[in-house]
Design an enzyme around this catalytic site. Structure first.
Site, PDB file in Angstrom:
ATOM      1  N   ARG A 288     -60.971 -31.125 -51.926  1.00  0.00           N
ATOM      2  CA  ARG A 288     -60.634 -32.531 -51.691  1.00  0.00           C
ATOM      3  C   ARG A 288     -59.131 -32.718 -51.854  1.00  0.00           C
ATOM      4  O   ARG A 288     -58.514 -32.079 -52.712  1.00  0.00           O
ATOM      5  CB  ARG A 288     -61.373 -33.422 -52.687  1.00  0.00           C
ATOM      6  CG  ARG A 288     -61.564 -34.862 -52.239  1.00  0.00           C
ATOM      7  CD  ARG A 288     -62.202 -35.713 -53.317  1.00  0.00           C
ATOM      8  NE  ARG A 288     -61.231 -36.084 -54.338  1.00  0.00           N
ATOM      9  CZ  ARG A 288     -61.430 -35.947 -55.654  1.00  0.00           C
ATOM     10  NH1 ARG A 288     -62.544 -35.437 -56.111  1.00  0.00           N
ATOM     11  NH2 ARG A 288     -60.491 -36.326 -56.492  1.00  0.00           N
TER      12      ARG A 288
ATOM     13  N   TYR B 101     -66.412 -41.933 -63.096  1.00  0.00           N
ATOM     14  CA  TYR B 101     -67.672 -41.390 -63.587  1.00  0.00           C
ATOM     15  C   TYR B 101     -68.545 -42.361 -64.389  1.00  0.00           C
ATOM     16  O   TYR B 101     -69.729 -42.093 -64.591  1.00  0.00           O
ATOM     17  CB  TYR B 101     -67.401 -40.172 -64.486  1.00  0.00           C
ATOM     18  CG  TYR B 101     -66.631 -39.080 -63.802  1.00  0.00           C
ATOM     19  CD1 TYR B 101     -67.163 -38.383 -62.724  1.00  0.00           C
ATOM     20  CD2 TYR B 101     -65.348 -38.732 -64.229  1.00  0.00           C
ATOM     21  CE1 TYR B 101     -66.460 -37.381 -62.098  1.00  0.00           C
ATOM     22  CE2 TYR B 101     -64.631 -37.725 -63.608  1.00  0.00           C
ATOM     23  CZ  TYR B 101     -65.196 -37.055 -62.543  1.00  0.00           C
ATOM     24  OH  TYR B 101     -64.482 -36.063 -61.922  1.00  0.00           O
TER      25      TYR B 101
ATOM     26  N   GLU C 271     -52.625 -34.952 -54.989  1.00  0.00           N
ATOM     27  CA  GLU C 271     -53.122 -33.710 -55.574  1.00  0.00           C
ATOM     28  C   GLU C 271     -54.226 -33.095 -54.737  1.00  0.00           C
ATOM     29  O   GLU C 271     -54.814 -33.741 -53.861  1.00  0.00           O
ATOM     30  CB  GLU C 271     -53.613 -33.924 -57.001  1.00  0.00           C
ATOM     31  CG  GLU C 271     -54.839 -34.789 -57.159  1.00  0.00           C
ATOM     32  CD  GLU C 271     -55.276 -34.877 -58.623  1.00  0.00           C
ATOM     33  OE1 GLU C 271     -55.791 -33.868 -59.129  1.00  0.00           O
ATOM     34  OE2 GLU C 271     -55.099 -35.938 -59.226  1.00  0.00           O
TER      35      GLU C 271
ATOM     36  N   GLY D  81     -65.908 -32.834 -57.953  1.00  0.00           N
ATOM     37  CA  GLY D  81     -67.208 -33.130 -58.528  1.00  0.00           C
ATOM     38  C   GLY D  81     -68.340 -33.123 -57.518  1.00  0.00           C
ATOM     39  O   GLY D  81     -68.155 -33.417 -56.333  1.00  0.00           O
TER      40      GLY D  81
ATOM     41  N   ASP E  17     -56.247 -35.875 -52.262  1.00  0.00           N
ATOM     42  CA  ASP E  17     -56.064 -37.299 -52.551  1.00  0.00           C
ATOM     43  C   ASP E  17     -54.669 -37.736 -52.129  1.00  0.00           C
ATOM     44  O   ASP E  17     -53.687 -37.028 -52.375  1.00  0.00           O
ATOM     45  CB  ASP E  17     -56.246 -37.574 -54.048  1.00  0.00           C
ATOM     46  CG  ASP E  17     -57.626 -37.155 -54.556  1.00  0.00           C
ATOM     47  OD1 ASP E  17     -58.575 -37.142 -53.750  1.00  0.00           O
ATOM     48  OD2 ASP E  17     -57.740 -36.842 -55.748  1.00  0.00           O
TER      49      ASP E  17
END
Length: 323
Positions: free
Chosen positions: A257, A218, A272, A278, A259
């Protein structure tokens, strides 16, 4: 892409954002981007910060037809908000109570994956200092220590030796009573955006940081997002399908999503699930959607379309209006 609903079909939309989790700042950014995109499309969208009081009353009396969940972390992504919306018979975006709760719980996600044959790194659960003492000498270092119920890499640390394990557990335990110590995977990190029944193009993540941490996600511009990801088409399709399998295994649906890592031998290790990832200018699902020919506004509308047809158990079914 042709949407199935016109702006008026969505009615008044509550964009749930903010909240009280450790990911509040990211949620505010995601929510602001969603509101701007919905309003640009002509949708009557309004910000609802769930950290403010009388949320139930504000939703009941606000004239809202549905909710777009842009909350990250506990209280918004873990099934709590989803359960409240179901009691209100208010349609909402993303996964339901079960998928949200499991997806937010890294421990239970790994247990479900193990039962379903989804490869995931070996782990131990640390609930107190005695647990740390019990496993510290038997671990194969390096390992990664993480809170079981946080996102955005909050509270996560790579640990190279037994001497650093206790401090890493203490830091993670600030955020969660359940802390995972997980085998470190040397390899390349990938992410698969999920939209409906489709896994979007994979993204390969490269960062000069030790791992893809909060700052890499971020705050900095040094992270590289490589798409196309560089894998051959056949391998990418296989990993997309495995990502869909991993997503569905925890009961997640709508969008999200997954990962995972590929180790040096090319073997995948799933890390995960994110059921409300986001939606900021640094976010991965919008990048993958763009690579698939979908701009941010189209993505947000398709996520909102996911709210049709689901009003909660015992509620009159919300029907998709004909556009």
């Amino acid at each position: 892409m042709t949407m199935n609903a016109s702006p008026r079909d969505y009615g008044r939309v509550a964009v749930l954002l903010g909240g009280q989790s450790a990911e509040r700042a990211v949620s505010l950014k995601s929510g602001a981007a969603v509101i701007a995109a919905l309003r640009d499309a002509g949708v009557d969208a309004h910000a609802v910060d769930t950290a403010e009081g009388n949320l139930h009353e504000r939703l009941v009396n606000g004239g809202f037809a549905r909710a777009f969940i842009a909350l990250h972390g506990r209280g918004g992504e873990d099934g709590v908000m989803q359960g409240m919306l179901e009691t209100l018979c208010m349609p909402y975006t993303g996964s339901g109570v079960l998928g949200s709760a499991l997806g937010m719980d890294k421990l239970r996600t790994k247990q479900v994956w193990q039962s379903a044959g989804i490869p995931t790194p070996a782990y131990s659960l640390l609930c107190n200092a005695e647990d740390v003492d019990a496993v510290r000498d038997s671990l194969q270092y390096p390992v990664i220590v993480k809170p079981s119920h946080e996102g955005s890499s909050i509270g996560i640390a790579k640990v190279e030796s037994t001497t650093a394990l206790l401090q890493a557990w203490r830091e993670a335990a600030r955020f969660d009573g359940n802390v995972l110590v997980e085998q470190w995977i040397d390899g390349v990190e990938y992410t698969a955006g999920i939209l409906g029944d489709t896994a979007l193009p994979l993204i390969r993540l490269e960062t000069p940081h030790v791992f893809y941490d909060y700052a890499a996600k971020y705050q900095v511009d040094t992270t590289r997002y490589i798409i196309p990801c560089g894998l051959d088409a056949g391998q990418e399709r296989q990993l997309q399908q495995l990502s869909l399998d991993a997503f569905r295994a925890v009961g997640a649906h709508g969008w999200g999503r997954v990962d995972f890592m590929l180790d040096g031998a090319g073997r995948p290790w799933f890390i995960e699930v994110n059921t409300v990832p986001g939606l900021t200018d640094h976010s991965l699902v919008p990048m993958a959607a763009k690579a698939n020919g979908m701009d941010f506004g189209e993505l947000v509308l398709q996520i909102l379309d996911n709210s049709f047809g689901r009003s909660g158990t015992g509620c009159e079914e919300d029907q998709h209006a004909e556009g």
